[in-house]
Design a protein around this motif. Structure first.
Motif, PDB file in Angstrom:
ATOM      1  N   LEU A 479       0.769  -1.271  -0.132  1.00  0.00           N
ATOM      2  CA  LEU A 479      -0.014   0.112   0.058  1.00  0.00           C
ATOM      3  C   LEU A 479       0.945   1.170   0.001  1.00  0.00           C
ATOM      4  CD1 LEU A 479      -2.753   1.115  -0.021  1.00  0.00           C
ATOM      5  CD2 LEU A 479      -2.846   1.000   2.533  1.00  0.00           C
ATOM      6  N   ARG A 480       1.995   1.217   0.733  1.00  0.00           N
ATOM      7  CA  ARG A 480       2.805   2.423   0.770  1.00  0.00           C
ATOM      8  C   ARG A 480       3.545   2.652  -0.495  1.00  0.00           C
ATOM      9  NH1 ARG A 480       5.148   3.626   5.728  1.00  0.00           N
ATOM     10  NH2 ARG A 480       3.992   2.685   7.415  1.00  0.00           N
ATOM     11  N   SER A 481       3.876   1.497  -1.267  1.00  0.00           N
ATOM     12  CA  SER A 481       4.453   1.657  -2.683  1.00  0.00           C
ATOM     13  C   SER A 481       3.570   2.176  -3.705  1.00  0.00           C
ATOM     14  CB  SER A 481       4.793   0.217  -2.966  1.00  0.00           C
ATOM     15  OG  SER A 481       5.408   0.290  -4.270  1.00  0.00           O
ATOM     16  N   ALA A 482       2.285   1.942  -3.533  1.00  0.00           N
ATOM     17  CA  ALA A 482       1.180   2.275  -4.252  1.00  0.00           C
ATOM     18  C   ALA A 482       0.880   3.705  -4.070  1.00  0.00           C
ATOM     19  CB  ALA A 482      -0.082   1.534  -4.375  1.00  0.00           C
ATOM     20  N   LEU A 483       0.947   4.325  -2.884  1.00  0.00           N
ATOM     21  CA  LEU A 483       0.753   5.775  -2.664  1.00  0.00           C
ATOM     22  C   LEU A 483       1.872   6.666  -2.360  1.00  0.00           C
ATOM     23  CD1 LEU A 483      -2.026   5.025   0.363  1.00  0.00           C
ATOM     24  CD2 LEU A 483      -2.544   5.261  -2.187  1.00  0.00           C
ATOM     25  N   ALA A 484       3.053   6.175  -2.554  1.00  0.00           N
ATOM     26  CA  ALA A 484       4.245   7.224  -2.360  1.00  0.00           C
ATOM     27  C   ALA A 484       4.287   7.897  -3.026  1.00  0.00           C
ATOM     28  CB  ALA A 484       5.370   6.052  -2.322  1.00  0.00           C
ATOM     29  N   GLU A 485       3.962   8.141  -4.450  1.00  0.00           N
ATOM     30  CA  GLU A 485       4.195   9.208  -5.408  1.00  0.00           C
ATOM     31  C   GLU A 485       3.345  10.355  -5.043  1.00  0.00           C
ATOM     32  OE1 GLU A 485       3.988   9.888 -10.222  1.00  0.00           O
ATOM     33  OE2 GLU A 485       4.252   7.963  -9.514  1.00  0.00           O
ATOM     34  N   HIS A 486       2.124   9.884  -4.714  1.00  0.00           N
ATOM     35  CA  HIS A 486       1.140  10.776  -4.745  1.00  0.00           C
ATOM     36  C   HIS A 486       0.799  11.431  -3.237  1.00  0.00           C
ATOM     37  CE1 HIS A 486      -0.768  10.136  -8.614  1.00  0.00           C
ATOM     38  NE2 HIS A 486      -0.225   8.732  -8.420  1.00  0.00           N
ATOM     39  N   LEU A 487       1.223  10.492  -2.277  1.00  0.00           N
ATOM     40  CA  LEU A 487       1.004  10.862  -0.981  1.00  0.00           C
ATOM     41  C   LEU A 487       2.244  10.530  -0.116  1.00  0.00           C
ATOM     42  CD1 LEU A 487      -2.328   9.035  -0.201  1.00  0.00           C
ATOM     43  CD2 LEU A 487      -2.098  11.457  -0.568  1.00  0.00           C
ATOM     44  N   PRO A 488       3.132  11.688  -0.262  1.00  0.00           N
ATOM     45  CA  PRO A 488       4.560  11.559   0.133  1.00  0.00           C
ATOM     46  C   PRO A 488       4.647  11.662   1.671  1.00  0.00           C
ATOM     47  CG  PRO A 488       4.371  13.792  -0.925  1.00  0.00           C
ATOM     48  CD  PRO A 488       3.147  12.869  -1.319  1.00  0.00           C
ATOM     49  N   ALA A 489       3.677  12.363   2.071  1.00  0.00           N
ATOM     50  CA  ALA A 489       3.636  12.357   3.691  1.00  0.00           C
ATOM     51  C   ALA A 489       3.759  10.983   4.326  1.00  0.00           C
ATOM     52  CB  ALA A 489       2.470  13.162   4.157  1.00  0.00           C
ATOM     53  N   LEU A 490       2.985  10.072   3.805  1.00  0.00           N
ATOM     54  CA  LEU A 490       3.206   8.612   4.333  1.00  0.00           C
ATOM     55  C   LEU A 490       4.705   7.902   4.649  1.00  0.00           C
ATOM     56  CD1 LEU A 490       0.084   7.048   2.661  1.00  0.00           C
ATOM     57  CD2 LEU A 490       0.099   7.960   5.033  1.00  0.00           C
ATOM     58  N   ALA A 491       5.437   8.763   4.006  1.00  0.00           N
ATOM     59  CA  ALA A 491       6.986   8.145   4.272  1.00  0.00           C
ATOM     60  C   ALA A 491       7.349   8.163   5.546  1.00  0.00           C
ATOM     61  CB  ALA A 491       8.013   8.904   3.278  1.00  0.00           C
ATOM     62  N   GLY A 492       6.812   9.159   6.469  1.00  0.00           N
ATOM     63  CA  GLY A 492       7.183   9.067   7.696  1.00  0.00           C
ATOM     64  C   GLY A 492       6.348   8.262   8.842  1.00  0.00           C
TER      65      GLY A 492
END
Length: 560
Positions: A479-492
């Motif tokens: 899920l993080r991989s799918a969202l990483a480009e559009h929702l960078p805040a999830l990286a933390g």
């Protein structure tokens, strides 16, 4: 029996160094976390840990810190050496070394253990001595007179070397019940040799408050000595016994942080301090230190590698938590109606728990914790109350999942206004595969999970696959991989805890499971840690629900 007054301290230290609290030297708060507390099963302090513990206790403002038993424990010997070398800078407390009296038939100055106490350079020594006839004869295997000589000789020797001495009378209460005189004779021998305090120890932890109070008062009247108390918690009465002893006249209390100690533990330092200061109006800590109790308690729990007790008096996270709607209704009018003190006094705060017991007041107060004012929105409050009760009947639990509750609350607020909160992403589907494969002969098997998620985010359909050491880890990664480009805040965002519970109302492998997921982030708005919940007959789906809530919570607007 002698009624000799307590001897004048002969520590060789300036009088100003003994001003340990607003009461001066009139009352001692003595912490033995590093000695008696370290005997708790599962606790192992390194020397660096011991220095950190002592520093925290000093910040709290205790008067005395018993650092351990130099000469008997190598780590304790090193601790005192490093403290003497300047690695421990105490501002409120004095360091105390613990040890035993000389051995039978040996001169105090020739006893290696006694010499080790001097070598520790601690300005104060706590000596432990037998005060129960049965222990002298059966454990020490010496005569009653020789035991008295051991006490007197050792105290006199250490005082003569410029040390201040406290005497721990081991098994005092059990011994007093068996022989009303011998424990008094031990105390007399110590005081006549120069000891400052006679500490009565409930070593087996079997005393009850009324009985202990009576013994303390009787010993006080018989001796006139300065008395201290040390209570174990085998009957669950250590704190109550300590307070009873203070009420009976002791002015020296020995405790451990969070009640750590062998068996059932010791009197909890924080409960004792709270009671002494708040309930008995004894200013035994420097100004401003009582509000440090929660911080210090939790920091010491981390050093001990023990989860803080959420229901611990004064400092537990649930110490001022309210669940019943009746309580919340009263608290809404006046918080003091259901709190025995303002939680801020001890560095704590009040929490309203949201459960099926919640009423309208509970929801309104909880919303205020999130910065949401529900005044004038009775329909939202009613809807939330009804939703909570229905979901909890189905197995959900929001009292430990504030993040999921906040999301539910915001959804209901939007719905009441004819709106629908925009979801940051939408699930199309997910799939999890768990594969158990054979490795090379003799190497066992490898279990690997693989997850594929299909989501719609930022106007695009994204498919991502990832592996993990379990299905939840694999789902999270995909899920993080799918969202990483559009929702960078999830990286933390990081998952820090994962709990699964099978609900008691259902049995077998098709039972309903509840998942609690704790997360943290350096980039998300609001709380640095939050918890979400998911419920389903499929543990993976329950985990997915909690995972999605966690990520959505992390993405909520900072102005929310």
């Amino acid at each position: 029996m002698s009624t000799t007054a307590p001897a004048t301290p002969r520590s060789g230290l300036p009088a100003s160094s003994l001003q340990l609290s607003p009461l001066g030297d009139a009352f001692h708060v003595f912490d033995t976390t590093l000695r008696d507390g370290a005997q708790r099963e599962g606790i192992t302090y390194s020397v660096a840990d011991k220095i950190a513990v002592a520093t925290l206790l000093d910040e709290l403002g205790v008067g005395f810190i018993e650092g351990g038993w130099p000469g008997a424990m190598p780590k304790d010997t090193e601790f005192f050496a490093r403290a003497a070398a300047g690695e421990l800078a105490l501002t409120s407390a004095q360091l105390v070394a613990f040890g035993s009296t000389r051995k039978a038939g040996v001169r105090a100055g020739d006893d290696l253990q006694v010499r080790a106490l001097l070598d520790s350079q601690a300005p104060i020594i706590t000596l432990v001595a037998k005060s129960d006839v049965r222990h002298v004869e059966r454990a020490l295997r010496t005569t009653l007179e020789e035991n008295l000589a051991m006490v007197g000789d050792t105290v006199a020797y250490l005082v003569g070397e410029g040390r201040r001495v406290f005497l721990d009378c081991e098994h005092f209460f059990d011994g007093y019940a068996h022989d009303h005189d011998y424990g008094i004779r031990v105390a007399e021998a110590a005081v006549e040799a120069g000891a400052d305090v006679i500490v009565m120890c409930d070593t087996n932890g079997g005393m009850m408050p009324v009985g202990l109070h009576g013994v303390v008062a009787e010993v006080r009247d018989r001796t006139g000595f300065r008395l201290g108390i040390h209570c174990q918690d085998d009957t669950g009465c250590a704190v109550a016994n300590t307070i009873a002893a203070v009420q009976a006249g002791v002015t020296h209390v020995q405790c451990t942080a969070n009640g750590y100690g062998e068996r059932a533990g010791n009197a909890d330092l924080f409960a004792v301090l709270g009671n002494l200061v708040v309930k008995m109006d004894l200013p035994v800590l420097p100004d401003g230190r009582l509000s440090e109790m929660v911080r210090v308690s939790h920091a010491l729990a981390e050093l001990a590698n023990i989860a803080p007790d959420s229901h611990q008096a004064y400092v537990g996270s649930s110490a001022f938590a309210h669940k019943a709607g009746l309580h919340a209704s009263a608290i809404k009018v006046d918080p003091e109606l259901y709190n025995h003190l303002n939680p801020e006094v001890v560095g704590n705060d009040m929490h309203i728990l949201i459960t099926e017991m919640a009423g309208r007041a509970s929801v309104e107060l909880k919303a205020k914790e999130f910065g949401i004012d529900l005044a004038g929105q009775p329909e939202v409050v009613s809807k939330v109350v009804d939703t909570i009760k229905a979901r909890e009947a189905a197995g959900w639990s929001f009292e430990a999942a504030d993040a999921s509750f906040e999301l539910l609350l915001r959804d209901e607020m939007a719905a009441a206004n004819g709106e629908q909160l925009a979801a940051p992403f939408q699930l199309e589907s997910y799939r999890v595969i768990v594969e158990n494969t054979a490795n090379t002969p003799g190497a066992g098997r490898s279990v690997q999970s693989e997850a594929t998620v299909k989501v719609h985010v930022g106007g695009r359909r994204v498919v991502a696959t990832a592996e993990g050491n379990g299905p939840v880890n694999a789902l999270d990664s995909a899920l993080r991989s799918a969202l990483a480009e559009h929702l960078p805040a999830l990286a933390g965002v990081e998952l820090v805890d994962y709990k699964v519970r099978i609900l008691a109302d259902h049995a077998g492998t098709d039972s309903v499971t509840r998942v609690l997921l704790a997360s943290t982030s350096t980039m998300a708005a609001g709380s640095p840690e939050w918890t979400t919940v998911g419920v389903h007959t499929n543990v993976v789906e329950a985990s997915w629900q909690a995972l999605v809530d966690s990520l959505v919570f992390a993405l909520r607007p900072s102005s929310a």
